[in-house]
Design a protein around this motif. Structure first.
Motif, PDB file in Angstrom:
ATOM      1  N   GLU A  35      28.500  33.638  37.311  1.00 39.61           N
ATOM      2  CA  GLU A  35      29.248  32.476  36.667  1.00 39.61           C
ATOM      3  C   GLU A  35      30.219  33.157  35.924  1.00 39.61           C
ATOM      4  N   LEU A  36      30.011  34.182  34.974  1.00 48.39           N
ATOM      5  CA  LEU A  36      31.017  34.897  34.496  1.00 48.39           C
ATOM      6  C   LEU A  36      32.276  35.271  35.286  1.00 48.39           C
ATOM      7  N   THR A  37      31.801  35.828  36.297  1.00 43.18           N
ATOM      8  CA  THR A  37      32.950  36.559  37.137  1.00 43.18           C
ATOM      9  C   THR A  37      33.956  35.321  37.896  1.00 43.18           C
ATOM     10  N   ASN A  38      33.034  34.494  38.146  1.00 41.92           N
ATOM     11  CA  ASN A  38      33.700  33.232  38.835  1.00 41.92           C
ATOM     12  C   ASN A  38      34.929  32.670  37.600  1.00 41.92           C
ATOM     13  N   ALA A  39      34.020  32.470  36.342  1.00 39.45           N
ATOM     14  CA  ALA A  39      35.177  31.873  35.336  1.00 39.45           C
ATOM     15  C   ALA A  39      36.205  32.745  35.175  1.00 39.45           C
ATOM     16  N   ILE A  40      36.235  34.156  34.996  1.00 36.05           N
ATOM     17  CA  ILE A  40      37.355  35.077  34.872  1.00 36.05           C
ATOM     18  C   ILE A  40      38.131  34.972  36.054  1.00 36.05           C
ATOM     19  N   SER A  41      37.803  34.903  37.189  1.00 32.39           N
ATOM     20  CA  SER A  41      38.430  34.774  38.338  1.00 32.39           C
ATOM     21  C   SER A  41      39.437  33.474  38.358  1.00 32.39           C
ATOM     22  N   THR A  42      38.831  32.368  37.646  1.00 31.97           N
ATOM     23  CA  THR A  42      39.649  31.382  37.665  1.00 31.97           C
ATOM     24  C   THR A  42      40.879  31.338  36.787  1.00 31.97           C
ATOM     25  N   GLN A  43      40.571  32.063  35.775  1.00 26.64           N
ATOM     26  CA  GLN A  43      41.647  32.431  34.674  1.00 26.64           C
ATOM     27  C   GLN A  43      42.549  33.481  35.263  1.00 26.64           C
ATOM     28  N   VAL A  44      42.226  34.437  35.881  1.00 28.34           N
ATOM     29  CA  VAL A  44      42.971  35.468  36.582  1.00 28.34           C
ATOM     30  C   VAL A  44      43.944  34.713  37.525  1.00 28.34           C
ATOM     31  N   GLY A  45      43.595  33.643  38.376  1.00 31.37           N
ATOM     32  CA  GLY A  45      44.426  32.820  39.165  1.00 31.37           C
ATOM     33  C   GLY A  45      45.692  32.340  38.437  1.00 31.37           C
ATOM     34  N   GLN A  46      45.352  31.755  37.023  1.00 30.87           N
ATOM     35  CA  GLN A  46      46.364  31.290  36.391  1.00 30.87           C
ATOM     36  C   GLN A  46      47.206  32.515  35.855  1.00 30.87           C
ATOM     37  N   LEU A  47      46.730  33.618  35.529  1.00 27.08           N
ATOM     38  CA  LEU A  47      47.584  34.578  35.087  1.00 27.08           C
ATOM     39  C   LEU A  47      48.482  35.219  36.424  1.00 27.08           C
ATOM     40  N   ARG A  48      47.950  34.886  37.431  1.00 29.22           N
ATOM     41  CA  ARG A  48      48.934  35.293  38.640  1.00 29.22           C
ATOM     42  C   ARG A  48      49.903  34.208  39.072  1.00 29.22           C
ATOM     43  N   LYS A  49      49.719  33.097  38.394  1.00 32.34           N
ATOM     44  CA  LYS A  49      50.866  32.128  38.440  1.00 32.34           C
ATOM     45  C   LYS A  49      51.924  32.348  37.490  1.00 32.34           C
ATOM     46  N   ASN A  50      51.378  32.668  36.203  1.00 31.85           N
ATOM     47  CA  ASN A  50      52.096  32.620  34.947  1.00 31.85           C
ATOM     48  C   ASN A  50      52.796  33.976  34.547  1.00 31.85           C
ATOM     49  N   ILE A  51      52.334  34.910  35.098  1.00 32.35           N
ATOM     50  CA  ILE A  51      52.831  36.364  34.950  1.00 32.35           C
ATOM     51  C   ILE A  51      52.651  37.175  36.132  1.00 32.35           C
ATOM     52  N   PRO A  52      53.385  36.677  37.127  1.00 34.61           N
ATOM     53  CA  PRO A  52      53.350  37.362  38.728  1.00 34.61           C
ATOM     54  C   PRO A  52      53.581  38.688  38.580  1.00 34.61           C
ATOM     55  N   ASN A  53      54.670  39.157  37.902  1.00 41.42           N
ATOM     56  CA  ASN A  53      54.930  40.488  37.896  1.00 41.42           C
ATOM     57  C   ASN A  53      54.006  41.445  37.291  1.00 41.42           C
ATOM     58  N   THR A  54      53.370  41.237  36.496  1.00 45.00           N
ATOM     59  CA  THR A  54      52.254  41.833  35.538  1.00 45.00           C
ATOM     60  C   THR A  54      51.263  42.011  36.547  1.00 45.00           C
ATOM     61  N   MET A  55      50.718  40.873  37.027  1.00 41.29           N
ATOM     62  CA  MET A  55      49.564  40.870  38.065  1.00 41.29           C
ATOM     63  C   MET A  55      49.874  41.554  39.254  1.00 41.29           C
ATOM     64  N   LYS A  56      51.087  41.555  39.723  1.00 41.89           N
ATOM     65  CA  LYS A  56      51.206  42.435  40.981  1.00 41.89           C
ATOM     66  C   LYS A  56      51.049  43.843  40.707  1.00 41.89           C
ATOM     67  N   GLY A  57      51.534  44.277  39.318  1.00 42.37           N
ATOM     68  CA  GLY A  57      51.544  45.458  38.967  1.00 42.37           C
ATOM     69  C   GLY A  57      50.061  46.023  38.943  1.00 42.37           C
ATOM     70  N   PHE A  58      49.408  45.077  38.269  1.00 44.81           N
ATOM     71  CA  PHE A  58      47.953  45.683  38.109  1.00 44.81           C
ATOM     72  C   PHE A  58      47.211  45.818  39.453  1.00 44.81           C
ATOM     73  N   SER A  59      47.647  44.813  40.441  1.00 43.73           N
ATOM     74  CA  SER A  59      46.815  44.668  41.691  1.00 43.73           C
ATOM     75  C   SER A  59      47.287  45.950  42.520  1.00 43.73           C
ATOM     76  N   ALA A  60      48.347  46.370  42.243  1.00 43.59           N
ATOM     77  CA  ALA A  60      48.869  47.434  42.960  1.00 43.59           C
ATOM     78  C   ALA A  60      48.188  48.762  42.263  1.00 43.59           C
ATOM     79  N   MET A  61      48.212  48.870  41.177  1.00 48.61           N
ATOM     80  CA  MET A  61      47.178  49.905  40.572  1.00 48.61           C
ATOM     81  C   MET A  61      45.982  50.132  40.865  1.00 48.61           C
ATOM     82  N   ALA A  62      45.202  48.929  41.010  1.00 50.09           N
ATOM     83  CA  ALA A  62      43.891  48.788  41.285  1.00 50.09           C
ATOM     84  C   ALA A  62      43.778  49.289  42.897  1.00 50.09           C
TER      85      ALA A  62
END
Length: 123
Positions: free
Chosen positions: A14-41
């Motif tokens: 449940e915790l990982t699902n809830a975090i994933s939902t919020q991360v989805g919002q961050l992907r929409k709202n701060i796409p450059n930051t999230m693309k950078g984080f994904s590339a680093m990962a």
């Protein structure tokens, strides 16, 4: 551990699902930051001298040391997906306990709970 006893009230799925939902919002709202984080990962976890499973074991040890519940959930889920055995997982927990003392012991116990919640095999 008794099968009818639950260590923690945290549901890691449940915790990982809830975090994933919020991360989805961050992907929409701060796409450059999230693309950078994904590339680093992707760069950090891709196979090199160490394989992905080994890198996830390292990440899990850090998650325990830093006491990050969300990280414990995501890295446990990844380790199960990558075919880590319970013995490998428990040996990782032993190293984390050794390096982090009592606080890491508490989070190692929670990580074992996450392992079982995500369907990792019991002994």
């Amino acid at each position: 551990m008794r099968k009818d006893f639950k260590l923690a009230t945290t549901s890691y799925p449940e915790l990982t699902n809830a975090i994933s939902t919020q991360v989805g919002q961050l992907r929409k709202n701060i796409p450059n930051t999230m693309k950078g984080f994904s590339a680093m990962a992707q760069g950090a976890t891709s196979d090199g001298s160490l394989d992905e499973k080994t890198k996830e074991l390292v990440a899990m040890g850090i998650a325990i040391a830093l006491r990050c519940d969300g990280c414990i959930g995501f890295h446990t889920k990844s380790l199960i997906r990558l075919g880590a055995s319970r013995q490998e997982f428990e040996e990782l927990l032993g190293v984390a306990i050794y390096m982090g003392g009592g606080p890491s012991l508490m989070y190692a116990a929670q990580a074992l709970d996450a392992w079982e919640q995500f369907g990792g095999l019991r002994k």
